[in-house]
Design a protein around this motif. Structure first.
Motif, PDB file in Angstrom:
ATOM      1  N   LYS A 228      57.178  44.819  47.821  1.00  0.00           N
ATOM      2  CA  LYS A 228      57.212  45.636  48.978  1.00  0.00           C
ATOM      3  C   LYS A 228      56.909  47.020  48.808  1.00  0.00           C
ATOM      4  O   LYS A 228      56.126  47.666  49.638  1.00  0.00           O
ATOM      5  CB  LYS A 228      58.571  45.361  49.564  1.00  0.00           C
ATOM      6  CG  LYS A 228      58.890  43.907  50.021  1.00  0.00           C
ATOM      7  CD  LYS A 228      60.436  43.839  50.551  1.00  0.00           C
ATOM      8  CE  LYS A 228      60.432  42.503  51.032  1.00  0.00           C
ATOM      9  NZ  LYS A 228      61.998  42.142  51.693  1.00  0.00           N
TER      10      LYS A 228
ATOM     11  N   HIS B 278      52.168  35.445  53.972  1.00  0.00           N
ATOM     12  CA  HIS B 278      53.122  34.689  54.871  1.00  0.00           C
ATOM     13  C   HIS B 278      53.148  35.687  56.536  1.00  0.00           C
ATOM     14  O   HIS B 278      53.211  36.769  56.249  1.00  0.00           O
ATOM     15  CB  HIS B 278      54.461  34.854  54.412  1.00  0.00           C
ATOM     16  CG  HIS B 278      54.511  34.025  53.305  1.00  0.00           C
ATOM     17  ND1 HIS B 278      54.862  34.478  51.787  1.00  0.00           N
ATOM     18  CD2 HIS B 278      54.347  32.760  52.970  1.00  0.00           C
ATOM     19  CE1 HIS B 278      54.908  33.565  50.985  1.00  0.00           C
ATOM     20  NE2 HIS B 278      54.722  32.613  51.359  1.00  0.00           N
TER      21      HIS B 278
ATOM     22  N   ARG C 135      55.563  35.578  58.267  1.00  0.00           N
ATOM     23  CA  ARG C 135      57.094  35.979  58.132  1.00  0.00           C
ATOM     24  C   ARG C 135      57.202  37.205  57.544  1.00  0.00           C
ATOM     25  O   ARG C 135      58.094  38.279  57.795  1.00  0.00           O
ATOM     26  CB  ARG C 135      58.073  35.107  57.612  1.00  0.00           C
ATOM     27  CG  ARG C 135      57.803  34.378  56.381  1.00  0.00           C
ATOM     28  CD  ARG C 135      58.900  33.732  55.718  1.00  0.00           C
ATOM     29  NE  ARG C 135      58.423  32.924  54.482  1.00  0.00           N
ATOM     30  CZ  ARG C 135      58.612  33.564  53.349  1.00  0.00           C
ATOM     31  NH1 ARG C 135      58.801  34.659  53.180  1.00  0.00           N
ATOM     32  NH2 ARG C 135      57.982  32.815  52.174  1.00  0.00           N
ATOM     33  N   CYS C 136      56.342  37.486  56.453  1.00  0.00           N
ATOM     34  CA  CYS C 136      56.242  38.753  55.524  1.00  0.00           C
ATOM     35  C   CYS C 136      55.861  40.029  56.438  1.00  0.00           C
ATOM     36  O   CYS C 136      56.183  41.114  56.148  1.00  0.00           O
ATOM     37  CB  CYS C 136      55.620  38.483  54.245  1.00  0.00           C
ATOM     38  SG  CYS C 136      56.601  37.744  53.259  1.00  0.00           S
ATOM     39  N   VAL C 137      54.855  39.539  57.383  1.00  0.00           N
ATOM     40  CA  VAL C 137      54.255  40.758  57.988  1.00  0.00           C
ATOM     41  C   VAL C 137      54.471  40.724  59.536  1.00  0.00           C
ATOM     42  O   VAL C 137      53.857  41.214  60.390  1.00  0.00           O
ATOM     43  CB  VAL C 137      52.459  40.722  57.972  1.00  0.00           C
ATOM     44  CG1 VAL C 137      52.183  40.990  56.490  1.00  0.00           C
ATOM     45  CG2 VAL C 137      52.037  39.587  58.345  1.00  0.00           C
ATOM     46  N   LYS C 138      55.517  39.793  59.894  1.00  0.00           N
ATOM     47  CA  LYS C 138      55.902  39.783  61.219  1.00  0.00           C
ATOM     48  C   LYS C 138      54.832  39.352  62.420  1.00  0.00           C
ATOM     49  O   LYS C 138      54.850  39.912  63.274  1.00  0.00           O
ATOM     50  CB  LYS C 138      56.713  41.136  61.660  1.00  0.00           C
ATOM     51  CG  LYS C 138      57.829  41.329  60.775  1.00  0.00           C
ATOM     52  CD  LYS C 138      58.504  42.505  61.505  1.00  0.00           C
ATOM     53  CE  LYS C 138      59.884  43.097  60.341  1.00  0.00           C
ATOM     54  NZ  LYS C 138      60.344  44.382  60.883  1.00  0.00           N
ATOM     55  N   ILE C 139      54.163  38.333  61.838  1.00  0.00           N
ATOM     56  CA  ILE C 139      53.271  37.772  62.993  1.00  0.00           C
ATOM     57  C   ILE C 139      53.414  36.253  62.968  1.00  0.00           C
ATOM     58  O   ILE C 139      53.543  35.537  61.937  1.00  0.00           O
ATOM     59  CB  ILE C 139      51.763  37.837  62.385  1.00  0.00           C
ATOM     60  CG1 ILE C 139      51.273  39.297  62.118  1.00  0.00           C
ATOM     61  CG2 ILE C 139      50.504  37.249  63.064  1.00  0.00           C
ATOM     62  CD1 ILE C 139      51.225  40.231  63.354  1.00  0.00           C
ATOM     63  N   THR C 140      53.457  35.925  64.073  1.00  0.00           N
ATOM     64  CA  THR C 140      53.716  34.603  64.497  1.00  0.00           C
ATOM     65  C   THR C 140      52.456  33.759  64.853  1.00  0.00           C
ATOM     66  O   THR C 140      51.395  34.527  65.372  1.00  0.00           O
ATOM     67  CB  THR C 140      54.631  34.367  65.748  1.00  0.00           C
ATOM     68  OG1 THR C 140      53.898  35.084  66.869  1.00  0.00           O
ATOM     69  CG2 THR C 140      55.888  34.967  65.751  1.00  0.00           C
TER      70      THR C 140
ATOM     71  N   LYS D 131      51.224  34.988  68.251  1.00  0.00           N
ATOM     72  CA  LYS D 131      50.756  36.004  68.213  1.00  0.00           C
ATOM     73  C   LYS D 131      49.274  36.486  67.680  1.00  0.00           C
ATOM     74  O   LYS D 131      48.586  37.282  67.923  1.00  0.00           O
ATOM     75  CB  LYS D 131      51.905  37.272  67.750  1.00  0.00           C
ATOM     76  CG  LYS D 131      51.546  38.625  67.605  1.00  0.00           C
ATOM     77  CD  LYS D 131      52.467  39.521  66.993  1.00  0.00           C
ATOM     78  CE  LYS D 131      52.033  40.912  67.171  1.00  0.00           C
ATOM     79  NZ  LYS D 131      53.265  41.711  66.512  1.00  0.00           N
TER      80      LYS D 131
ATOM     81  N   CYS E  63      46.550  44.350  57.511  1.00  0.00           N
ATOM     82  CA  CYS E  63      47.958  44.041  57.251  1.00  0.00           C
ATOM     83  C   CYS E  63      48.539  45.600  57.251  1.00  0.00           C
ATOM     84  O   CYS E  63      47.751  46.670  57.201  1.00  0.00           O
ATOM     85  CB  CYS E  63      47.875  43.810  55.783  1.00  0.00           C
ATOM     86  SG  CYS E  63      46.975  44.834  54.526  1.00  0.00           S
TER      87      CYS E  63
END
Length: 246
Positions: free
Chosen positions: A31, A217, A219-224, A227, A236
């Motif tokens: 991270k 992922h 979830r790792c970059v907060k994209i559903t 979206k 990214c």
């Protein structure tokens, strides 16, 4: 807090616990060198004291002074990573930090192994579990095995996933396999998340950066998936922050 590598309340004692500790620290370091790169870069001010980069078992990271006690409770990371920051190209500096971070992770894991008397088979099993993961260096340099050949495809690739995974609607074909790689190797290695460094798992949503062509992922970059349907060109966090950095 100076010197962050003190042993936590629950010290890893089994192979599985040591490996879990390794994965948590590794995720934190990745991270720092990817999605938190801007913050990490700014923290490593060459004008400040000798700093170390610590990965913590809870998948976070911090830049801090080394431990004061001698000898330290755990092996220490490379000292003075901030001094080299402005003396080399950023990607070379990040690669250097990644290599030292890989070395530190191994030293911590096998310190636990030595401390708690792991026998030959336990040491071998621990190393095999660690070796199944790409190194931090491989993740941050893009050398970890990924399905990222996007030639001849359109922008819908941004919201597709590595081969073998379920995807949201209107996806393009998965990236083609390289001819010189066997199917067994691809099944073993798989795609690698550019944020956490883990291989994909079944039924996980992935998204590809159109700038660096790394997979992440959702979830790792907060994209559903929902979206992602409205994103034409995805960048990214690391690539987005590069443009914003002064």
């Amino acid at each position: 807090m100076e010197g962050s590598n003190i042993i936590t309340q629950h010290t890893p004692r089994t192979v599985e616990e040591v490996f879990s500790d390794f994965r948590g620290r590794r995720a934190g370091l990745i991270k720092a060198l990817t999605i938190d790169m801007v913050k990490f870069y700014q923290t490593c001010d060459p004008e400040k004291e000798n700093f170390c980069l610590y990965g913590l078992p809870n998948e976070t990271w911090e830049v801090n002074l080394p431990a004061e006690e001698v000898p330290p409770e755990l092996p220490e990371p490379a000292l003075g990573i901030n001094f080299a920051r402005d003396g080399m190209q950023e990607k070379d500096w990040v690669s250097l930090v990644a290599v030292h971070s890989d070395s530190w992770l191994l030293s911590v894991a096998f310190y636990f192994g030595a401390r708690f008397g792991f026998v030959k088979n336990e040491r071998k099993r621990l190393f095999q579990m660690i070796n199944d993961l790409p190194t931090i260096f491989e993740v941050v340099t893009g050398n970890a095995k990924q399905s990222k050949d996007h030639s001849g495809t359109n922008n819908n690739n941004s919201i597709s996933k590595p081969s073998g995974l379920k995807v949201s609607k209107m996806m393009s074909s998965p990236p083609p396999k390289e001819e010189d790689e066997s199917e067994d190797e691809e099944e073993e290695q798989g795609a690698v998340c550019g944020a956490c460094g883990d291989n994909y798992g079944t039924d996980e949503f992935w998204i590809c950066c159109d700038a660096c062509e790394k997979w992440f992922h959702g979830r790792c970059v907060k994209i559903t998936p929902a979206k992602a349907e409205h994103i034409k060109h995805y960048k990214c966090p690391s690539c987005t922050n590069k443009r914003a950095r002064p």
